[in-house]
Write a protein that holds these residues in place. Sequence first.
Motif, mmCIF file in Angstrom:
data_model
loop_
_atom_site.group_PDB
_atom_site.id
_atom_site.type_symbol
_atom_site.label_atom_id
_atom_site.label_comp_id
_atom_site.label_asym_id
_atom_site.label_seq_id
_atom_site.Cartn_x
_atom_site.Cartn_y
_atom_site.Cartn_z
ATOM 1 N N GLU A 45 64.283 38.223 44.015
ATOM 2 C CA GLU A 45 62.942 38.707 43.721
ATOM 3 C C GLU A 45 61.839 37.743 44.146
ATOM 4 O O GLU A 45 60.701 38.166 44.380
ATOM 5 C CB GLU A 45 62.810 38.992 42.218
ATOM 6 N N ARG A 56 69.315 37.035 40.758
ATOM 7 C CA ARG A 56 68.185 37.964 40.634
ATOM 8 C C ARG A 56 66.863 37.245 40.881
ATOM 9 O O ARG A 56 65.993 37.758 41.607
ATOM 10 C CB ARG A 56 68.176 38.598 39.233
ATOM 11 N N GLU A 109 74.145 36.099 37.318
ATOM 12 C CA GLU A 109 73.248 37.216 37.608
ATOM 13 C C GLU A 109 71.778 36.811 37.550
ATOM 14 O O GLU A 109 71.012 37.146 38.477
ATOM 15 C CB GLU A 109 73.540 38.374 36.648
#
Length: 330
Positions: A186, A182, A178
């Motif tokens: 981003e 992520r 994760e």
Amino acid sequence: MTTPPIILLSRKQIHPQAWDDHILHSRQRVIYALSWYLDIVCERWEALVWPSADRFLIAMPLPVRSKLGRKILYQPLFCQYLGIFSSSELGAAQCAAFLEALAARFPYIPSYAFNPDNFDVINGLLPKSFQWQVLQTHWLHLDKPYEGIRAGYRKDRRKNLRQGLNAAWDVIESSDFEPLIRLFKENHAGGIGKVSAGAYQTLGRLGEHCIRSGAGRLLYARRGGLVHAGMLLVYWRGRAVYLFNSADRIGRKANARALMLDSYFRDHSKQALVFDFESPQKKSIATYYTGFGARSTWFYSIRRNALPFPLRQIQHLRQWLLIRTRQCLF
């Protein structure tokens, strides 16, 4: 004596153990070509084999999918190159026969890359039925003491490493994808256009399988308890691949990834291991990797559009628009 024809096998006709044994004992062995790896990254795949379906000496994995009502050959994500895998030295006549079989079966190939060990034999052929492009990745040989590896770093890379050390990063190993995904969403995805949710799911499945099977390591750099950079490394039979990485502004500025790479090189020095940076075709990134002492390694990629009119013109337009979009993004 008649030479046996090249045979096309569906995935159902391929026994995984027999296939993986062939890849293991081939001269071009690489993790991308293993059956479980292909099962994860491909929508579906087939193979050209010779001389027989159950005991082959030469094999060529073919990722395929359907488009415009036709079967096309493509290069999947997280799979830098494939090509021809042979148990003995691949001859020009054998390579030419496989290329002819490929052209006979696939009028449309948006991209397909051959492994670097195919480069020399292909270089003497380059049939006009395909469009050819030379690509490069970067390899660093780790079969020397760490001091010898470190001596190959350029001045700017040594500076990056000092900055990474001074930042006092806490490097940890994990099985949680994760944070890696992520960080990419981003900080990187916006610069390359739309990334499908399926790509992230494939990455997670692939990484989890590699870690479970002992063929992967997921590393993170933390500071103050927060993750700012991560990388997935996969390795098999003498080849390590820098498969995926991401970092936020703090991780980039404080050179967390340079520190993690250097740590990996230190831990695996004096091993018969080739580290493949899996370089994208971008000069600034290539310059960064050669700063670690890595050498350019060349391989061929092909394209083909022998579709009937007007499908051929539609695909030419789609390809032109894709190139223009990428140029604008970068």
